[in-house]
Design a protein around this motif. Structure first.
Motif, PDB file in Angstrom:
ATOM      1  N   GLY A 102     -24.662 -35.014  42.461  1.00  0.00           N
ATOM      2  CA  GLY A 102     -23.354 -35.635  42.253  1.00  0.00           C
ATOM      3  C   GLY A 102     -23.458 -37.147  42.438  1.00  0.00           C
ATOM      4  O   GLY A 102     -22.489 -38.014  42.605  1.00  0.00           O
ATOM      5  N   ARG A 103     -24.811 -37.861  42.469  1.00  0.00           N
ATOM      6  CA  ARG A 103     -25.149 -38.904  42.454  1.00  0.00           C
ATOM      7  C   ARG A 103     -25.556 -39.882  41.323  1.00  0.00           C
ATOM      8  O   ARG A 103     -26.199 -40.756  41.201  1.00  0.00           O
ATOM      9  CB  ARG A 103     -25.957 -39.283  43.579  1.00  0.00           C
ATOM     10  N   GLY A 104     -25.482 -38.936  40.170  1.00  0.00           N
ATOM     11  CA  GLY A 104     -25.966 -39.419  38.692  1.00  0.00           C
ATOM     12  C   GLY A 104     -27.240 -39.242  38.291  1.00  0.00           C
ATOM     13  O   GLY A 104     -27.970 -39.628  37.345  1.00  0.00           O
ATOM     14  N   VAL A 105     -28.102 -38.612  39.183  1.00  0.00           N
ATOM     15  CA  VAL A 105     -29.542 -38.288  38.763  1.00  0.00           C
ATOM     16  C   VAL A 105     -29.488 -37.234  37.835  1.00  0.00           C
ATOM     17  O   VAL A 105     -30.459 -37.694  36.962  1.00  0.00           O
ATOM     18  CB  VAL A 105     -30.436 -37.536  40.240  1.00  0.00           C
ATOM     19  N   GLY A 106     -29.135 -36.431  37.711  1.00  0.00           N
ATOM     20  CA  GLY A 106     -29.107 -35.433  36.676  1.00  0.00           C
ATOM     21  C   GLY A 106     -28.829 -36.076  35.229  1.00  0.00           C
ATOM     22  O   GLY A 106     -29.530 -36.020  34.254  1.00  0.00           O
ATOM     23  N   ARG A 107     -27.740 -36.664  35.282  1.00  0.00           N
ATOM     24  CA  ARG A 107     -27.382 -37.650  34.124  1.00  0.00           C
ATOM     25  C   ARG A 107     -28.339 -38.558  33.516  1.00  0.00           C
ATOM     26  O   ARG A 107     -28.692 -38.795  32.580  1.00  0.00           O
ATOM     27  CB  ARG A 107     -26.038 -38.340  34.429  1.00  0.00           C
ATOM     28  N   ASN A 133     -23.319 -21.459  35.758  1.00  0.00           N
ATOM     29  CA  ASN A 133     -23.902 -22.620  36.505  1.00  0.00           C
ATOM     30  C   ASN A 133     -22.810 -23.565  36.442  1.00  0.00           C
ATOM     31  O   ASN A 133     -22.850 -24.509  35.423  1.00  0.00           O
ATOM     32  CB  ASN A 133     -25.323 -23.094  35.737  1.00  0.00           C
ATOM     33  N   ALA A 134     -21.808 -23.568  36.929  1.00  0.00           N
ATOM     34  CA  ALA A 134     -20.374 -24.277  36.722  1.00  0.00           C
ATOM     35  C   ALA A 134     -20.619 -25.553  37.060  1.00  0.00           C
ATOM     36  O   ALA A 134     -20.176 -26.491  36.441  1.00  0.00           O
ATOM     37  CB  ALA A 134     -19.208 -23.752  37.655  1.00  0.00           C
ATOM     38  N   THR A 135     -21.454 -25.812  38.118  1.00  0.00           N
ATOM     39  CA  THR A 135     -21.880 -27.187  38.790  1.00  0.00           C
ATOM     40  C   THR A 135     -22.496 -28.016  37.564  1.00  0.00           C
ATOM     41  O   THR A 135     -22.079 -29.320  37.343  1.00  0.00           O
ATOM     42  CB  THR A 135     -22.556 -27.325  40.017  1.00  0.00           C
ATOM     43  N   ALA A 136     -23.694 -27.611  36.951  1.00  0.00           N
ATOM     44  CA  ALA A 136     -24.130 -28.299  36.125  1.00  0.00           C
ATOM     45  C   ALA A 136     -23.553 -28.319  34.812  1.00  0.00           C
ATOM     46  O   ALA A 136     -23.541 -29.397  34.139  1.00  0.00           O
ATOM     47  CB  ALA A 136     -25.696 -27.391  35.688  1.00  0.00           C
ATOM     48  N   LEU A 139     -21.362 -31.482  34.392  1.00  0.00           N
ATOM     49  CA  LEU A 139     -22.021 -32.673  33.859  1.00  0.00           C
ATOM     50  C   LEU A 139     -22.464 -32.442  32.293  1.00  0.00           C
ATOM     51  O   LEU A 139     -22.163 -33.247  31.473  1.00  0.00           O
ATOM     52  CB  LEU A 139     -23.416 -32.693  34.564  1.00  0.00           C
ATOM     53  N   TYR A 140     -22.920 -31.089  31.963  1.00  0.00           N
ATOM     54  CA  TYR A 140     -23.162 -31.111  30.475  1.00  0.00           C
ATOM     55  C   TYR A 140     -21.975 -31.049  29.682  1.00  0.00           C
ATOM     56  O   TYR A 140     -22.253 -31.650  28.566  1.00  0.00           O
ATOM     57  CB  TYR A 140     -23.732 -29.631  30.447  1.00  0.00           C
ATOM     58  N   ASP A 141     -20.801 -30.681  30.174  1.00  0.00           N
ATOM     59  CA  ASP A 141     -19.734 -30.807  29.118  1.00  0.00           C
ATOM     60  C   ASP A 141     -19.242 -32.192  28.800  1.00  0.00           C
ATOM     61  O   ASP A 141     -18.826 -32.650  27.876  1.00  0.00           O
ATOM     62  CB  ASP A 141     -18.630 -30.132  29.773  1.00  0.00           C
ATOM     63  N   GLN A 142     -19.957 -33.293  29.996  1.00  0.00           N
ATOM     64  CA  GLN A 142     -19.546 -34.688  29.786  1.00  0.00           C
ATOM     65  C   GLN A 142     -20.606 -35.378  28.715  1.00  0.00           C
ATOM     66  O   GLN A 142     -20.318 -36.222  28.195  1.00  0.00           O
ATOM     67  CB  GLN A 142     -19.628 -35.468  31.079  1.00  0.00           C
TER      68      GLN A 142
END
Length: 156
Positions: A102-107, A133-136, A139-142
């Motif tokens: 939730g801190r922008g690392v994955g993005r 995998n709703a959490t991921a 992000l992926y949808d964004q």
């Protein structure tokens, strides 16, 4: 009209770069966490094989996300030929330590792979995730377009 979501600020102290030899233990813990999420326990030789591939950087690639020098995320990716377009970059594994989510690392990892793929003249970056995998997927949808393809697999 609703404004599109804005990208979160990158965490202070976030850097993205290659894995270093000293990262092996933490990388393996993160990669094991990724595999556990999907219900897999990987034998040691899979970790050894992947690490060796990342070290040479010819077939498979890896990047590390660090916050204040601490390894908190990993991404693994590769390129492959395409019959209908420029080569594709497949983002195979992406994992962020629970404390850093939730801190922008994955993005930031996705953005860095995308930038790398552009330098390699790839026509796209793509990946898959489980529908649960709703959490991921938030992000992926964004950051990407879900084209609705369904993946079929034959285990060998």
């Amino acid at each position: 009209m609703t404004e599109p979501p804005t990208a979160p600020e990158k965490p202070a102290g976030l850097t993205i770069g290659p894995l270093e030899p000293a990262d092996r233990k933490t990388w393996e813990e993160l990669f094991a966490g990724y595999n556990e999420f999907y219900g897999r326990t990987m034998p040691a030789e899979f970790f050894d094989h992947s690490w060796a591939e990342f070290t040479t950087g010819t077939r498979m690639h890896a990047l590390a996300a660090r916050i204040d020098g601490e390894l908190v995320g990993i991404v693994h990716f590769l390129t492959h030929a395409s019959t209908t377009a420029a080569d594709s970059c497949y983002l195979q594994d992406l994992f962020t330590a629970p404390a850093a989510r939730g801190r922008g690392v994955g993005r930031a990892l996705i953005d860095t792979v995308t930038d790398w793929a552009r330098t390699q003249n790839c026509g796209r970056v793509y990946w898959s995730t489980h529908e649960s995998n709703a959490t991921a997927r938030r992000l992926y949808d964004q950051v990407a377009e879900n084209r609705g393809f369904i993946i079929y697999s034959i285990p060998l």
